[in-house]
Design a protein around this motif. Sequence first.
Motif, PDB file in Angstrom:
ATOM      1  N   THR A  89     -14.152  38.062 -17.797  1.00 53.43           N
ATOM      2  CA  THR A  89     -12.994  38.617 -17.108  1.00 53.43           C
ATOM      3  C   THR A  89     -13.402  39.764 -16.199  1.00 53.43           C
ATOM      4  N   PHE A  90     -12.866  39.757 -14.979  1.00 52.54           N
ATOM      5  CA  PHE A  90     -13.055  40.840 -14.022  1.00 52.54           C
ATOM      6  C   PHE A  90     -11.691  41.430 -13.712  1.00 52.54           C
ATOM      7  N   VAL A  91     -11.621  42.751 -13.572  1.00 49.15           N
ATOM      8  CA  VAL A  91     -10.386  43.418 -13.198  1.00 49.15           C
ATOM      9  C   VAL A  91     -10.673  44.253 -11.948  1.00 49.15           C
ATOM     10  N   PHE A  92      -9.892  44.025 -10.896  1.00 49.47           N
ATOM     11  CA  PHE A  92     -10.056  44.767  -9.652  1.00 49.47           C
ATOM     12  C   PHE A  92      -8.752  45.476  -9.316  1.00 49.47           C
ATOM     13  N   ASP A  93      -8.854  46.759  -9.048  1.00 55.15           N
ATOM     14  CA  ASP A  93      -7.723  47.561  -8.611  1.00 55.15           C
ATOM     15  C   ASP A  93      -8.144  48.244  -7.316  1.00 55.15           C
ATOM     16  N   GLU A  94      -7.312  48.187  -6.303  1.00 57.31           N
ATOM     17  CA  GLU A  94      -7.592  48.782  -4.997  1.00 57.31           C
ATOM     18  C   GLU A  94      -8.686  48.060  -4.233  1.00 57.31           C
ATOM     19  N   VAL A  95      -9.013  46.837  -4.592  1.00 58.37           N
ATOM     20  CA  VAL A  95     -10.076  46.130  -3.891  1.00 58.37           C
ATOM     21  C   VAL A  95      -9.690  45.894  -2.426  1.00 58.37           C
ATOM     22  N   ASP A  96      -8.394  45.883  -2.138  1.00 61.20           N
ATOM     23  CA  ASP A  96      -7.918  45.654  -0.778  1.00 61.20           C
ATOM     24  C   ASP A  96      -7.349  46.913  -0.129  1.00 61.20           C
ATOM     25  N   ARG A 109     -10.564  35.316  -0.407  1.00 64.62           N
ATOM     26  CA  ARG A 109     -11.486  34.167  -0.566  1.00 64.62           C
ATOM     27  C   ARG A 109     -12.594  34.477  -1.567  1.00 64.62           C
ATOM     28  N   ARG A 110     -13.149  35.666  -1.477  1.00 63.39           N
ATOM     29  CA  ARG A 110     -14.236  36.027  -2.392  1.00 63.39           C
ATOM     30  C   ARG A 110     -13.730  36.171  -3.828  1.00 63.39           C
ATOM     31  N   LEU A 111     -12.543  36.707  -3.994  1.00 65.19           N
ATOM     32  CA  LEU A 111     -11.951  36.776  -5.334  1.00 65.19           C
ATOM     33  C   LEU A 111     -11.724  35.370  -5.879  1.00 65.19           C
ATOM     34  N   ALA A 112     -11.262  34.469  -5.028  1.00 61.70           N
ATOM     35  CA  ALA A 112     -11.045  33.080  -5.456  1.00 61.70           C
ATOM     36  C   ALA A 112     -12.364  32.419  -5.851  1.00 61.70           C
ATOM     37  N   THR A 113     -13.430  32.697  -5.115  1.00 60.05           N
ATOM     38  CA  THR A 113     -14.747  32.155  -5.464  1.00 60.05           C
ATOM     39  C   THR A 113     -15.182  32.664  -6.832  1.00 60.05           C
ATOM     40  N   LEU A 114     -14.983  33.944  -7.062  1.00 57.30           N
ATOM     41  CA  LEU A 114     -15.328  34.524  -8.360  1.00 57.30           C
ATOM     42  C   LEU A 114     -14.490  33.894  -9.466  1.00 57.30           C
ATOM     43  N   ALA A 115     -13.244  33.561  -9.163  1.00 61.15           N
ATOM     44  CA  ALA A 115     -12.332  32.978 -10.154  1.00 61.15           C
ATOM     45  C   ALA A 115     -12.663  31.531 -10.497  1.00 61.15           C
ATOM     46  N   ASP A 116     -13.589  30.924  -9.763  1.00 62.81           N
ATOM     47  CA  ASP A 116     -14.002  29.560 -10.114  1.00 62.81           C
ATOM     48  C   ASP A 116     -14.661  29.516 -11.487  1.00 62.81           C
ATOM     49  N   ASP A 117     -15.326  30.612 -11.876  1.00 61.89           N
ATOM     50  CA  ASP A 117     -16.087  30.628 -13.127  1.00 61.89           C
ATOM     51  C   ASP A 117     -15.664  31.716 -14.099  1.00 61.89           C
ATOM     52  N   ALA A 118     -14.642  32.493 -13.767  1.00 64.84           N
ATOM     53  CA  ALA A 118     -14.218  33.589 -14.644  1.00 64.84           C
ATOM     54  C   ALA A 118     -12.740  33.877 -14.416  1.00 64.84           C
ATOM     55  N   GLN A 119     -12.159  34.599 -15.349  1.00 65.70           N
ATOM     56  CA  GLN A 119     -10.793  35.072 -15.161  1.00 65.70           C
ATOM     57  C   GLN A 119     -10.858  36.327 -14.301  1.00 65.70           C
ATOM     58  N   VAL A 120     -10.028  36.387 -13.259  1.00 69.06           N
ATOM     59  CA  VAL A 120     -10.025  37.516 -12.345  1.00 69.06           C
ATOM     60  C   VAL A 120      -8.604  38.068 -12.274  1.00 69.06           C
ATOM     61  N   LEU A 121      -8.443  39.337 -12.611  1.00 66.31           N
ATOM     62  CA  LEU A 121      -7.160  40.022 -12.523  1.00 66.31           C
ATOM     63  C   LEU A 121      -7.249  41.006 -11.364  1.00 66.31           C
ATOM     64  N   VAL A 122      -6.260  40.964 -10.463  1.00 73.05           N
ATOM     65  CA  VAL A 122      -6.294  41.791  -9.263  1.00 73.05           C
ATOM     66  C   VAL A 122      -4.952  42.477  -9.092  1.00 73.05           C
ATOM     67  N   VAL A 123      -4.972  43.786  -8.900  1.00 68.88           N
ATOM     68  CA  VAL A 123      -3.771  44.524  -8.521  1.00 68.88           C
ATOM     69  C   VAL A 123      -3.802  44.600  -7.000  1.00 68.88           C
ATOM     70  N   THR A 124      -2.787  44.019  -6.357  1.00 64.33           N
ATOM     71  CA  THR A 124      -2.760  43.979  -4.902  1.00 64.33           C
ATOM     72  C   THR A 124      -1.336  44.133  -4.388  1.00 64.33           C
ATOM     73  N   HIS A 125      -1.231  44.589  -3.156  1.00 58.05           N
ATOM     74  CA  HIS A 125       0.047  44.663  -2.462  1.00 58.05           C
ATOM     75  C   HIS A 125       0.022  43.754  -1.238  1.00 58.05           C
ATOM     76  N   LEU A 126      -1.093  43.081  -1.009  1.00 60.13           N
ATOM     77  CA  LEU A 126      -1.248  42.298   0.208  1.00 60.13           C
ATOM     78  C   LEU A 126      -1.010  40.812  -0.032  1.00 60.13           C
ATOM     79  N   PRO A 127      -0.166  40.198   0.753  1.00 55.51           N
ATOM     80  CA  PRO A 127       0.063  38.758   0.609  1.00 55.51           C
ATOM     81  C   PRO A 127      -1.188  37.934   0.923  1.00 55.51           C
TER      82      PRO A 127
END
Length: 160
Positions: A89-96, A109-127
């Motif tokens: 699992t990866f957690v990203f806050d403020e990555v954007d 796109r890069r977060l989606a690539t990472l999510a191919d092999d792991a759980q990725v949690l992202v706090v985002t405000h950007l569509p």
Amino acid sequence: MPHAQVTIRVAPRAVEAPADPEHPPADVLRVGERWVRFGRSGLDEVEFLLAANSGSEPRPLHKGASGGELSRVMLAVEVCLAGTSPVPTFVFDEVDSGVGGAAAVEIGRRLATLADDAQVLVVTHLPQVAAFADRHVLVEKSSDGTITRLRPGHPRRRGS
């Protein structure tokens, strides 16, 4: 961060020669003519340096990177290493933070690539970033600020 440069500095943990070289401390080792100290992560000190803008001096990440810059550098490192050492699992806050448009799409796109092999949690405000997610969770606060509720988004498959 189109003009950013990341430098990785690797240096041995050099120490003074022990008083009794025949019986050095348990964490001190002779390598050639020098003495080094080893720890849980090996013999070397590894430091990531970031020059966020062209012409700026590389500085240690913990001293020179904003929260968003640090998250983007770590995202890049994790994407590069994803196949070598799986993390569940990866957690990203403020990555954007501080980006938009095409840069936000690339982060997504890069977060989606990472999510191919792991759980990725992202706090985002950007569509542009959220569009790559398989699931969304909305965090709301009431107008008086006393109640926080989680409301699950609708699951969907990427690309649909």
